[in-house]
Design a protein around this motif. Structure first.
Motif, PDB file in Angstrom:
ATOM      1  N   PRO B 107       0.634  -1.269  -0.069  1.00  0.00           N
ATOM      2  CA  PRO B 107      -0.067   0.184  -0.005  1.00  0.00           C
ATOM      3  C   PRO B 107       0.716   1.368   0.073  1.00  0.00           C
ATOM      4  O   PRO B 107       0.232   2.275  -0.638  1.00  0.00           O
ATOM      5  CB  PRO B 107      -0.912  -0.226   1.578  1.00  0.00           C
ATOM      6  N   ASP B 113      -6.795  -0.519  -1.695  1.00  0.00           N
ATOM      7  CA  ASP B 113      -6.847  -2.034  -0.893  1.00  0.00           C
ATOM      8  C   ASP B 113      -7.574  -3.256  -1.495  1.00  0.00           C
ATOM      9  O   ASP B 113      -7.585  -4.234  -1.043  1.00  0.00           O
ATOM     10  CB  ASP B 113      -7.266  -1.678   0.660  1.00  0.00           C
ATOM     11  N   GLN B 157     -10.290  -7.295   0.105  1.00  0.00           N
ATOM     12  CA  GLN B 157      -9.734  -6.299   0.332  1.00  0.00           C
ATOM     13  C   GLN B 157      -8.514  -6.707   1.277  1.00  0.00           C
ATOM     14  O   GLN B 157      -8.436  -7.737   1.731  1.00  0.00           O
ATOM     15  CB  GLN B 157     -10.489  -5.161   0.717  1.00  0.00           C
ATOM     16  N   THR B 158      -7.517  -5.892   1.360  1.00  0.00           N
ATOM     17  CA  THR B 158      -6.407  -6.452   1.951  1.00  0.00           C
ATOM     18  C   THR B 158      -6.628  -6.305   3.612  1.00  0.00           C
ATOM     19  O   THR B 158      -5.908  -7.082   4.362  1.00  0.00           O
ATOM     20  CB  THR B 158      -5.262  -5.396   1.851  1.00  0.00           C
TER      21      THR B 158
END
Lengths: 263, 225
Positions: B107, B113, B157-158
């Motif tokens: 990131p 994300d 998403q992360t």
């Protein structure tokens, strides 16, 4: 001072609890994953090596000759795409004219013209262009899906796009088989990535059957030859003056189909 | 005698003079700090936890034909996770562990994300970068100890975390060969429960910008009290 000490005590208590929650033994390992997405544009074409139009009967001159389903185009693309056709030749008689291979007889009359416009070739595509709905597209005819008109009607709806013998893509005023000029988005001026293999076969936007027509007329002036914008006539009389007609002979040209990433 | 008589008198006087703030200062603060420190050191319930990758720490997916785009590419067993959790001496009945996985996309480089980190873009296409959700991950072992054993999972998403072995608060000893075995053990002695095979699959479709992408799949092994 004592109230500060009280706050300090509370912080110490919270920190203690906090440390307790994160004091566990732990271990981490990672795996690296790489992904290489290579763009693929694949145009499969089924057609004869040569499509011949032989005008040896007077009715052929009047009605023209149509070759139905002479070419089938099948698209597979991993990216958004445009498909267009462009008329080309070797340029022996000019960049925008058919190549004259043989000149019949010795009669080279004053009005006998061997510069036959490439735009005299008419195309008809089986599926309409569903990728040219954007407001920026100003073409009178966005594609070649209009049925061939009667031999007495001349409107340029099916005349082949030509650009001075080059591969230069059509503009917003011209015709595409699918997609169009610009990068606004799928449906506006582009077709979505996909393949005829999985998108419905011959009824899909990835499968086009192409018909060809050549209409010399009588006299042979090729009245359906129009500039790409369908507004400027390119028949022999308009270009060369009254009384002009096509010189008998053998002519060749080729239609090039170009599949490109949306642009 | 006079000295003996005087002691109770002074002690009584001392308590009388203490107010609320003095009690806080003298008793609460040292108690709070002592408690915090003691709690901080009371959470270690196992002697050691360790992940030992057996082989393969990298998976390269190359989509260079149309059939690969349609059918996808799957790598079976390209990564292996071996778990080793040592108990304390003497044994601590609270020694348990959990295993989870997440993704990381660098990131710091500005990657959103929900997307892969794009290392290189091909052409001038009008597309969006690939989404994380197209990566399917499947974890399995012989005893099927993971609740998600054998089922492809994906991340949107992360911040998503998928628990391979859940923290249920209940210890299930090695050798049970049932779901969520989380007691001390090792892939050497309990291979069927402590060895995990990792499968990857990607079906990219036709909506993403051609290019080179990268993603990290992170496995975290944590003891849980």
């Amino acid at each position: 001072m004592k109230s500060k000490l009280f706050i300090l005590g509370v912080i110490a208590l919270v920190m203690g609890l906090h440390n307790g929650l994160f004091a566990q033994l732990q271990d981490e390992k990672s795996v690296t994953i790489t992904m290489d997405l290579q763009p693929i544009l694949q145009l499969d074409m089924e057609t004869t090596d040569q499509i011949e139009f032989v005008f040896d009967d007077i009715k052929d001159y009047y009605a023209g000759i149509t070759k139905y389903g002479a070419t089938i185009l099948k698209v597979s693309s991993t990216v958004s795409w445009d498909l267009y056709a462009v008329g080309r030749s070797n340029g022996t008689t000019g960049a925008e004219f058919w190549d004259q291979v043989i000149d019949y007889g010795a009669g080279n009359g004053t009005n006998s013209i061997n510069e036959l416009p490439l735009s005299a070739v008419e195309l008809h595509q089986s599926q309409p262009n569903n990728g040219a709905g954007g407001a920026g597209i100003t073409a009178t005819y966005i594609d070649y899906s209009t049925p061939f008109p009667a031999s007495t009607v001349h409107n340029g709806a099916n005349s082949l796009y030509v650009n001075n013998g080059t591969l230069t893509p059509p503009t917003v005023d011209d015709k595409y088989l699918a997609g169009h000029s610009g990068t606004t988005g799928v449906g506006d001026d582009a077709m979505e990535g996909g393949s005829y293999l999985i998108e419905g076969g011959y009824t899909s936007d990835y499968y086009y059957v192409i018909d060809y027509r050549l209409l010399p007329g009588l006299p042979a002036i090729f009245p359906n030859a129009f500039d790409a914008d369908a507004a400027t006539a390119e028949d022999l009389v308009t270009v060369n003056g009254a009384g002009s007609y096509a010189e008998p002979g053998v002519y060749t040209m080729y239609v090039q189909y170009v599949l490109v990433e949306d642009q | 005698m006079a000295i003996v008589d005087g002691l109770p008198a002074r002690f009584f006087l001392f308590l009388q003079l203490m107010n609320y703030n003095q009690i806080i200062e003298l008793f609460f603060i040292p108690l709070a700090i002592t408690f915090g420190i003691s709690v901080g050191h009371s959470q270690i319930v196992c002697a050691d936890v360790e992940i030992l990758p057996a082989s393969g720490e990298r998976a390269d997916f190359v989509f260079d034909s149309f059939s690969k785009y349609i059918s996808g590419i799957a790598f079976h067993g390209i990564a292996k996770v071996n778990v080793k959790v040592d108990d304390q001496v003497p044994a601590n009945p609270d020694c348990k562990w959990m295993l989870s996985m997440s993704v990381e996309n660098n990131p710091a480089s500005g990657t959103p994300d929900d997307e892969w980190e794009q290392l290189l873009s091909y052409g001038a296409g009008n597309f969006s970068p690939a989404k994380i959700e197209i990566l399917d991950v499947r974890v399995s072992n012989i005893c099927h100890t993971s609740p998600v054993d054998g089922v492809y999972q994906n991340f949107t998403q992360t911040s998503d975390i998928i628990e391979v072995i859940e923290n249920t608060g209940i210890r299930i000893d090695a050798g049970s060969c049932i779901t969520n075995v989380n007691g001390p053990g090792s892939y050497l002695a309990n291979y069927d429960e402590f060895h995990f095979q990792i499968d990857f699959r990607i079906i990219p479709g036709f909506n993403y910008d051609p290019g080179m992408y990268q993603l990290q799949l992170v496995f975290s092994l944590v003891e849980v009290p």
